[in-house]
Design a protein around this motif. Structure first.
Motif, PDB file in Angstrom:
ATOM      1  N   UNK A   1       0.939  -0.693  -0.420  1.00  0.00           N
ATOM      2  CA  UNK A   1       0.025   0.162   0.127  1.00  0.00           C
ATOM      3  C   UNK A   1       1.005   1.553  -0.415  1.00  0.00           C
ATOM      4  N   UNK A   2       2.196   0.269   0.905  1.00  0.00           N
ATOM      5  CA  UNK A   2       2.914   2.399   0.178  1.00  0.00           C
ATOM      6  C   UNK A   2       3.360   2.478  -0.722  1.00  0.00           C
ATOM      7  N   UNK A   3       3.541   2.182  -2.006  1.00  0.00           N
ATOM      8  CA  UNK A   3       3.523   2.218  -2.843  1.00  0.00           C
ATOM      9  C   UNK A   3       2.350   2.791  -3.579  1.00  0.00           C
ATOM     10  N   UNK A   4       1.945   1.548  -3.614  1.00  0.00           N
ATOM     11  CA  UNK A   4       0.544   2.623  -4.335  1.00  0.00           C
ATOM     12  C   UNK A   4       0.080   3.892  -3.649  1.00  0.00           C
ATOM     13  N   UNK A   5       0.792   4.259  -2.309  1.00  0.00           N
ATOM     14  CA  UNK A   5       0.001   5.541  -2.129  1.00  0.00           C
ATOM     15  C   UNK A   5       1.234   6.909  -3.079  1.00  0.00           C
ATOM     16  N   UNK A   6       1.870   6.158  -2.583  1.00  0.00           N
ATOM     17  CA  UNK A   6       3.614   7.034  -3.752  1.00  0.00           C
ATOM     18  C   UNK A   6       2.888   7.418  -4.942  1.00  0.00           C
ATOM     19  N   UNK A   7       2.518   6.501  -5.411  1.00  0.00           N
ATOM     20  CA  UNK A   7       1.903   6.349  -6.843  1.00  0.00           C
ATOM     21  C   UNK A   7       1.180   7.446  -7.123  1.00  0.00           C
ATOM     22  N   UNK A   8      -0.024   7.277  -6.231  1.00  0.00           N
ATOM     23  CA  UNK A   8      -1.534   7.587  -5.720  1.00  0.00           C
ATOM     24  C   UNK A   8      -0.917   9.846  -6.235  1.00  0.00           C
ATOM     25  N   UNK A   9       0.433   9.742  -5.113  1.00  0.00           N
ATOM     26  CA  UNK A   9       0.530  10.677  -4.569  1.00  0.00           C
ATOM     27  C   UNK A   9       1.190  11.798  -5.935  1.00  0.00           C
ATOM     28  N   UNK A  10       2.410  11.095  -6.506  1.00  0.00           N
ATOM     29  CA  UNK A  10       3.222  11.799  -7.092  1.00  0.00           C
ATOM     30  C   UNK A  10       2.357  11.941  -8.404  1.00  0.00           C
ATOM     31  N   UNK A  11       0.599  10.817  -8.545  1.00  0.00           N
ATOM     32  CA  UNK A  11       0.028  11.177 -10.546  1.00  0.00           C
ATOM     33  C   UNK A  11      -0.770  12.422  -9.885  1.00  0.00           C
ATOM     34  N   UNK A  12      -1.307  12.567  -9.366  1.00  0.00           N
ATOM     35  CA  UNK A  12      -2.276  13.782  -8.324  1.00  0.00           C
ATOM     36  C   UNK A  12      -1.347  14.923  -8.557  1.00  0.00           C
ATOM     37  N   UNK A  13       0.334  14.714  -8.441  1.00  0.00           N
ATOM     38  CA  UNK A  13       0.382  16.173  -8.245  1.00  0.00           C
ATOM     39  C   UNK A  13       1.053  16.640  -9.741  1.00  0.00           C
ATOM     40  N   UNK A  14       1.352  15.783 -10.356  1.00  0.00           N
ATOM     41  CA  UNK A  14       2.031  15.987 -11.362  1.00  0.00           C
ATOM     42  C   UNK A  14       0.862  16.715 -12.486  1.00  0.00           C
ATOM     43  N   UNK A  15      -0.949  16.414 -12.252  1.00  0.00           N
ATOM     44  CA  UNK A  15      -1.717  16.460 -12.743  1.00  0.00           C
ATOM     45  C   UNK A  15      -2.163  17.768 -11.920  1.00  0.00           C
ATOM     46  N   UNK A  16      -2.403  18.507 -11.318  1.00  0.00           N
ATOM     47  CA  UNK A  16      -2.962  19.792 -10.503  1.00  0.00           C
ATOM     48  C   UNK A  16      -1.138  20.644 -11.268  1.00  0.00           C
ATOM     49  N   UNK A  17       0.317  20.343 -11.286  1.00  0.00           N
ATOM     50  CA  UNK A  17       0.978  21.193 -11.861  1.00  0.00           C
ATOM     51  C   UNK A  17       0.717  21.876 -13.712  1.00  0.00           C
ATOM     52  N   UNK A  18      -0.003  21.009 -13.918  1.00  0.00           N
ATOM     53  CA  UNK A  18       0.236  20.681 -15.687  1.00  0.00           C
ATOM     54  C   UNK A  18      -1.569  21.715 -16.309  1.00  0.00           C
ATOM     55  N   UNK A  19      -2.032  20.461 -14.622  1.00  0.00           N
ATOM     56  CA  UNK A  19      -3.457  21.692 -15.289  1.00  0.00           C
ATOM     57  C   UNK A  19      -3.841  23.463 -14.564  1.00  0.00           C
ATOM     58  N   UNK A  20      -2.320  23.415 -13.655  1.00  0.00           N
ATOM     59  CA  UNK A  20      -2.196  25.097 -13.553  1.00  0.00           C
ATOM     60  C   UNK A  20      -1.225  26.054 -14.470  1.00  0.00           C
ATOM     61  N   UNK A  21      -0.208  25.616 -14.341  1.00  0.00           N
ATOM     62  CA  UNK A  21       0.673  25.666 -15.152  1.00  0.00           C
ATOM     63  C   UNK A  21       1.077  24.766 -16.176  1.00  0.00           C
ATOM     64  N   UNK A  22       1.045  24.497 -16.903  1.00  0.00           N
ATOM     65  CA  UNK A  22       0.672  23.402 -18.580  1.00  0.00           C
ATOM     66  C   UNK A  22       0.093  24.461 -19.300  1.00  0.00           C
ATOM     67  N   UNK A  23       1.290  24.402 -21.255  1.00  0.00           N
ATOM     68  CA  UNK A  23       0.037  24.553 -22.199  1.00  0.00           C
ATOM     69  C   UNK A  23       0.569  23.946 -22.987  1.00  0.00           C
ATOM     70  N   UNK A  24       0.202  24.279 -24.150  1.00  0.00           N
ATOM     71  CA  UNK A  24       0.332  23.692 -25.902  1.00  0.00           C
ATOM     72  C   UNK A  24       0.942  25.007 -26.442  1.00  0.00           C
ATOM     73  N   UNK A  25       0.861  25.918 -26.740  1.00  0.00           N
ATOM     74  CA  UNK A  25       1.074  26.870 -26.519  1.00  0.00           C
ATOM     75  C   UNK A  25       2.686  26.933 -27.204  1.00  0.00           C
ATOM     76  N   UNK A  26       2.534  27.341 -28.561  1.00  0.00           N
ATOM     77  CA  UNK A  26       4.298  27.624 -29.208  1.00  0.00           C
ATOM     78  C   UNK A  26       4.788  28.609 -28.533  1.00  0.00           C
ATOM     79  N   UNK A  27       6.675  28.765 -27.791  1.00  0.00           N
ATOM     80  CA  UNK A  27       6.801  29.710 -26.653  1.00  0.00           C
ATOM     81  C   UNK A  27       7.573  30.624 -27.937  1.00  0.00           C
ATOM     82  N   UNK A  28       7.099  31.965 -27.974  1.00  0.00           N
ATOM     83  CA  UNK A  28       7.825  33.242 -28.490  1.00  0.00           C
ATOM     84  C   UNK A  28       9.166  32.721 -28.527  1.00  0.00           C
TER      85      UNK A  28
END
Length: 478
Positions: free
Chosen positions: A427-454
């Motif tokens: 369970x420790x392994x599963x929870x580590x993976x869950x926390x990591x995945x949700x962290x990635x989702x939160x970061x990309x949702x807030x700051x991620x973009x697909x726009x070509x940078x200048x």
């Protein structure tokens, strides 16, 4: 339709992914026939939490195969893991080479070296030190795969078709994994483990010959293509031009770019679920669910085969929605990242507390891999979104920390299960993976973009002004 050469080129990239990923995992299966059975079975710490499974054959041996070498469990682990050491260390140099040199020949050299190193395994296996060095070198030359594919996507794939063809190209990683595991078992049982490496090493050489003779680095240099198709690709928005490799790399802009740092973080945390399933699923299936090797191989392969279909379909859906105006390219990438993070996290939490429910646990594990495979049309192509002219370098920068989970997770599993495999420890392994995945989702949702940078374009260039116009349009649509 202007022509089909760009589609054939994309299929060749798909096959290149099949080759490199197939040669990455074949030794994980073949090592069962290389090592003496009594060595493989030492220190077995299978779980005994589910007494109902005691009447199910759960041997971790080779199904009657008797190997030659008396390697310790540590040496066996190094044979597999040293590949990832070379892979990670080679990621940034590979990205730089992919961007600065003729990309076609960089990919060709990578596949060719993979084939030659694979042919050398039966000889190197007689000396464990030589084999370990060979595995490290195989990972090192394989590191160019993702950076090169990102660069070639920028050169050959039309903007409006990007998600669809990226899905098809990266389907090769899943197909290669499946074909490698299944063919390794079949060949090994019929002809011995050495034949696996001879067959797997010779076939890629055929691809090398075809790729060298019939395909160029970019559509501008391609001979076997209609002028209409050439112009369609060249005039596509975000097309990577041949002279881009000679431009000065905007290091300051890259390292001060908020979307770039968001992508680095997303790559670091968003790969946990994928690498957990890739490296630890067979162990969990054997130790906790007590599947024998034959059943384990079939079940472990099935989700990757499904991925080969679902990823292109998801890419097609994302392209369709963007072309219809339902969402922007940025929103499409965030949808894919969400698919790769949220449903697998929910399923992994359920698996962690499912206990001995063998059937449902297996179904949810398969679904986790299928959904987690959306990373290939999510953050693993975002480097090409941000800066097609520097996609190889960006892939090298982002996938270096993105490979860390391939090392961390096996070590964590080994440490936490040292005294036995229990659901509580896993369970420790599963929870580590869950926390990591949700962290990635939160970061990309807030700051991620697909726009070509200048900074993808030189100051004052028409392309930079066009990027500004698209930037303003997408901003209004978000």
């Amino acid at each position: 339709m202007a022509g089909y050469v760009r589609f054939v080129f994309a299929i060749m990239l798909c096959i290149a992914n099949m080759i490199i990923y197939g040669l990455k995992v074949n030794i994980s299966t073949t090592i069962i026939g290389m090592v003496k059975t009594k060595i493989v079975n030492n220190n077995d710490s299978s779980s005994h939490e589910c007494p109902a499974f005691d009447n199910i054959t759960s041997t971790s041996g080779g199904g009657g195969l008797e190997g030659t070498y008396e390697w310790s469990t540590t040496e066996q682990g190094l044979v597999v893991s040293l590949y990832f050491a070379g892979y990670m260390l080679g990621m940034f140099p590979a990205g730089y080479f992919a961007d600065r040199f003729n990309t076609k020949w960089v990919l060709l050299i990578s596949v060719f070296c993979n084939a030659i190193f694979t042919l050398m395994v039966p000889w190197a296996a007689d000396a464990i030190g030589v084999l370990l060095f060979l595995r490290f070198m195989t990972g090192l030359v394989s590191a160019v795969n993702l950076p090169v594919v990102n660069v070639l996507v920028g050169k050959w794939v039309v903007y409006e078709e990007k998600s669809t063809w990226v899905g098809i190209i990266y389907a090769g990683t899943s197909i290669g994994t499946v074909l490698s595991i299944l063919s390794s078992g079949f060949i090994m049982n019929g002809f011995g483990w050495r034949t696996v490496f001879y067959v797997h090493g010779i076939i890629p050489l055929i691809w090398c010959i075809c790729f060298a003779l019939f395909f160029a680095d970019c559509p501008e240099q391609q001979k076997l293509i209609s002028e209409n198709e050439r112009q369609l690709i060249v005039k596509s928005f975000g097309h990577r031009q041949p002279n881009s490799s000679k431009r000065k790399i905007p290091w300051k802009h890259i390292f001060t770019s908020k979307p770039m740092w968001a992508l680095i973080a997303t790559n670091t945390f968003g790969n946990f679920c994928w690498y957990f399933m890739l490296t630890q699923l067979p162990l969990y299936m054997n130790k906790m669910l007590r599947f024998n090797i034959k059943s384990n191989a079939v079940i472990s392969c099935s989700p990757y085969l499904i991925n080969a279909v679902t990823n292109p379909l998801l890419g097609k859906l994302l392209d369709w929605g963007r072309n219809q105006g339902f969402w922007t390219q940025t929103s499409g990438r965030k949808i894919a990242v969400g698919v790769s993070c949220i449903p697998p996290s929910i399923l992994m939490i359920a698996i962690a507390y499912m206990g001995c429910e063998r059937l449902w646990t297996t179904i949810m594990l398969v679904c986790s891999i299928v959904l987690g495979g959306a990373i290939f049309v999510g953050h693993l192509i975002n480097q090409n979104d941000l800066a097609p002219n520097y996609a190889g370098i960006l892939m090298g920068l982002t996938n270096f920390p993105g490979t860390i989970s391939a090392f961390v997770l096996p070590a964590l599993v080994g440490a936490l299960t040292e005294n036995g495999h229990t659901f509580h420890n896993w369970r420790y392994i599963f929870w580590i993976c869950v926390i990591a995945q949700m962290t990635a989702f939160a970061i990309f949702t807030i700051w991620g973009t697909a726009k070509i940078q200048k900074w993808n374009y030189p100051e004052g260039s028409p392309e930079r002004e066009q990027a500004d116009a698209v930037d303003e349009t997408e901003t209004r649509m978000i």
